[in-house]
Scaffold this motif. Structure first.
Motif, short mmCIF file in Angstrom:
data_model
loop_
_atom_site.label_atom_id
_atom_site.label_comp_id
_atom_site.label_asym_id
_atom_site.label_seq_id
_atom_site.Cartn_x
_atom_site.Cartn_y
_atom_site.Cartn_z
N VAL A 1 0.84 -1.21 0.00
CA VAL A 1 0.00 0.00 0.00
C VAL A 1 0.87 1.26 0.00
O VAL A 1 0.85 2.05 0.93
N LEU A 2 1.60 1.45 -1.08
CA LEU A 2 2.40 2.65 -1.25
C LEU A 2 1.95 3.48 -2.45
O LEU A 2 2.66 4.39 -2.88
N ASP A 3 0.76 3.18 -2.96
CA ASP A 3 0.24 3.90 -4.13
C ASP A 3 -0.52 5.15 -3.70
O ASP A 3 -1.71 5.33 -4.01
N HIS A 4 0.17 6.02 -2.97
CA HIS A 4 -0.42 7.28 -2.53
C HIS A 4 0.72 8.24 -2.21
O HIS A 4 1.89 7.86 -2.20
N GLN B 1 1.60 18.99 -13.91
CA GLN B 1 2.67 19.39 -13.01
C GLN B 1 2.25 19.31 -11.53
O GLN B 1 2.20 20.30 -10.80
N TYR B 2 1.93 18.11 -11.08
CA TYR B 2 1.50 17.92 -9.70
C TYR B 2 1.81 16.49 -9.26
O TYR B 2 2.02 15.59 -10.09
N ILE B 3 1.84 16.28 -7.97
CA ILE B 3 1.94 14.95 -7.38
C ILE B 3 0.53 14.43 -7.16
O ILE B 3 -0.26 15.06 -6.45
N GLN B 4 0.20 13.30 -7.77
CA GLN B 4 -1.13 12.74 -7.62
C GLN B 4 -1.29 12.15 -6.23
O GLN B 4 -0.45 11.39 -5.76
N ASP C 1 -4.54 6.27 -13.96
CA ASP C 1 -5.84 6.18 -14.64
C ASP C 1 -6.98 5.86 -13.67
O ASP C 1 -8.06 5.45 -14.09
N ASP C 2 -6.76 6.04 -12.40
CA ASP C 2 -7.79 5.78 -11.40
C ASP C 2 -9.03 6.63 -11.72
O ASP C 2 -8.95 7.86 -11.76
N PRO C 3 -10.18 6.00 -11.95
CA PRO C 3 -11.37 6.78 -12.36
C PRO C 3 -11.88 7.72 -11.28
O PRO C 3 -12.53 8.72 -11.59
N GLN C 4 -11.59 7.43 -10.02
CA GLN C 4 -12.07 8.29 -8.93
C GLN C 4 -11.04 9.33 -8.52
O GLN C 4 -11.38 10.49 -8.29
N HIS C 5 -9.77 8.92 -8.47
CA HIS C 5 -8.75 9.80 -7.89
C HIS C 5 -7.71 10.29 -8.89
O HIS C 5 -6.86 11.10 -8.54
N GLY C 6 -7.75 9.84 -10.13
CA GLY C 6 -6.81 10.33 -11.11
C GLY C 6 -6.94 11.83 -11.30
O GLY C 6 -8.04 12.38 -11.31
N PHE D 1 -7.26 17.92 -12.00
CA PHE D 1 -6.75 18.22 -13.34
C PHE D 1 -7.24 17.15 -14.32
O PHE D 1 -7.47 16.00 -13.94
N ASN D 2 -7.36 17.52 -15.56
CA ASN D 2 -7.65 16.55 -16.61
C ASN D 2 -6.43 15.63 -16.77
O ASN D 2 -5.31 16.11 -17.00
N THR D 3 -6.64 14.33 -16.64
CA THR D 3 -5.50 13.41 -16.65
C THR D 3 -4.85 13.30 -18.02
O THR D 3 -3.66 12.95 -18.11
N GLU D 4 -5.57 13.59 -19.09
CA GLU D 4 -5.00 13.45 -20.43
C GLU D 4 -4.28 14.72 -20.89
O GLU D 4 -3.26 14.64 -21.56
N THR D 5 -4.81 15.87 -20.51
CA THR D 5 -4.24 17.13 -20.99
C THR D 5 -3.51 17.92 -19.91
O THR D 5 -2.72 18.82 -20.22
N GLY D 6 -3.80 17.63 -18.63
CA GLY D 6 -3.24 18.42 -17.54
C GLY D 6 -4.00 19.70 -17.28
O GLY D 6 -3.62 20.50 -16.41
#
Length: 373
Positions: free
Chosen positions: A82-85, A128-131, A137-142, A196-201
């Motif tokens: 569980v390090l995906d955050h 330009q951010y840390i998710q 591609d997470d549909p809820q948190h991307g 942010f939009n995940t495809e365009t930023g």
């Protein structure tokens, strides 16, 4: 008062070492801490409390318990549990980095550098951010950055100082800049998250995850900003960060009720049933102690910040601590985790306990915690 509160807290921490064993406290339900197997974002706070107690007392019992937690974090890294955050800084700054700061243990240093690399993998070039959470591609948190990340950036600044690799510093600075731009509003309040939009930023807008509404000011988010921007200033010397921290601190302090401890959201309707968040106030107290170190002696806000910091800390000790409850597992009552989600809205929070102890020890002995060396 501070010494008495610290001594009481250290007794509880030592008792909890036996209660918790090799597990980690998260939040409490009905006064008892829920424990997990080092798989949550909060586990570093328990490790940090143990290192603080060892630094303060020199008692080997705290040191041994703290070292065992670092070994647990080593296993977590090796097994990628569980390090995906983005909360890698909360986990490893207060465990392995703390051990490096206290003991100059090279293995702990290397583990902390590994953690910095894990956090770097969450950088999204588009936008330009840390998710904050989940995979790209997470549909809820991307596409989501959150204000809490400011307290994870010290891990990257530290990695830059240790290695000279400017990538760490560049990402930390850019994340702090984006947080100033998108998470801090014109009236010095804050969004919890920004999407942010995940495809365009493309920036889409501010939102909340744990606050009252998208446009409200979640108290703990505001607290992360107060402390986080001050730490960014310490690492960079950029006065824009210092100014942002001061403005967010002034906003926070202006919203406090008569007992100087925050409600869970500054925009929530206030009545006798409205939850407090003592953890937000103790984060701000710790942040103000840091902030006061950097303010000019002639700054007109200095005296007011110092007075309100002491009023909040006094209220936390006298009205919210468990000093008169020897069997209590937690140090600070009336924290709020996730009010809208009805998750531990009025109980002990391990991060509240950590910042309470850090603030007390800074005030009594100048022990500053593990966000920087």
């Amino acid at each position: 008062m501070w010494k008495q509160a610290i001594e009481n807290a250290m007794i509880k921490v030592k008792n909890n070492v036996e209660r918790f064993g090799d597990r980690f406290p998260h939040v409490s339900v009905n006064g008892k801490y829920e424990l997990n197997n080092n798989e949550d974002w909060t586990n570093g706070f328990w490790s940090g409390m143990l290192w603080l107690c060892y630094q303060y007392s020199g008692d080997e019992a705290y040191r041994e318990a703290a070292r065992l937690t670092v070994q647990s974090f080593k296993r977590r890294m090796e097994q990628h549990i569980v390090l995906d955050h983005h909360d890698i800084g909360f986990l490893y700054s207060l465990s392995s980095k703390a051990q490096w700061i206290v003991e100059r243990d090279e293995e702990a240093r290397q583990l902390t550098l590994q953690a910095a690399d894990v956090l770097m993998r969450r950088w999204r070039e588009k936008g330009q951010y840390i998710q904050a959470w989940g995979l790209p591609d997470d549909p809820q948190h991307g596409g989501r950055m959150i204000i809490d990340c400011l307290l994870n950036l010290p891990l990257l600044f530290w990695a830059y100082e240790q290695t000279g690799d400017d990538r760490y510093r560049q990402v930390a600075v850019r994340q702090a800049d984006q947080s100033r731009r998108y998470l801090v509003r014109g009236d010095d309040s804050s969004y919890h998250t920004f999407v942010f939009n995940t495809e365009t930023g493309e920036p889409l807008g501010g939102a909340t995850h744990q606050g009252y509404t998208n446009g409200s000011t979640w108290a703990r988010g505001q607290a992360w900003g107060v402390y986080g921007f001050t730490l960014a200033y310490r690492y960079t010397g950029d006065k824009l960060y210092l100014d942002t921290s001061k403005r967010m601190a002034a906003y926070f302090l202006e919203q406090l009720p008569e007992d100087h401890v925050a409600y869970w959201d500054f925009s929530a309707p206030i009545d006798t049933a409205t939850y407090r968040d003592s953890s937000a106030s103790t984060i701000v107290v710790a942040g103000l102690i840091e902030l006061l170190e950097h303010m000019d002696a002639e700054d007109p806000q200095l005296a007011g910040f110092e007075e309100k910091m002491k009023l909040s800390m006094t209220s936390l000790v006298q009205n919210y601590s468990t000093m008169d409850e020897p069997e209590a597992e937690g140090l600070l009552k009336h924290g709020s985790y996730y009010v809208r989600g009805n998750l531990a809205p009025d109980d002990f929070m391990i991060w509240g306990d950590y910042y309470y102890l850090e603030a007390l020890m800074r005030m009594d002995k100048g022990i500053k915690g593990y966000w920087y060396e």
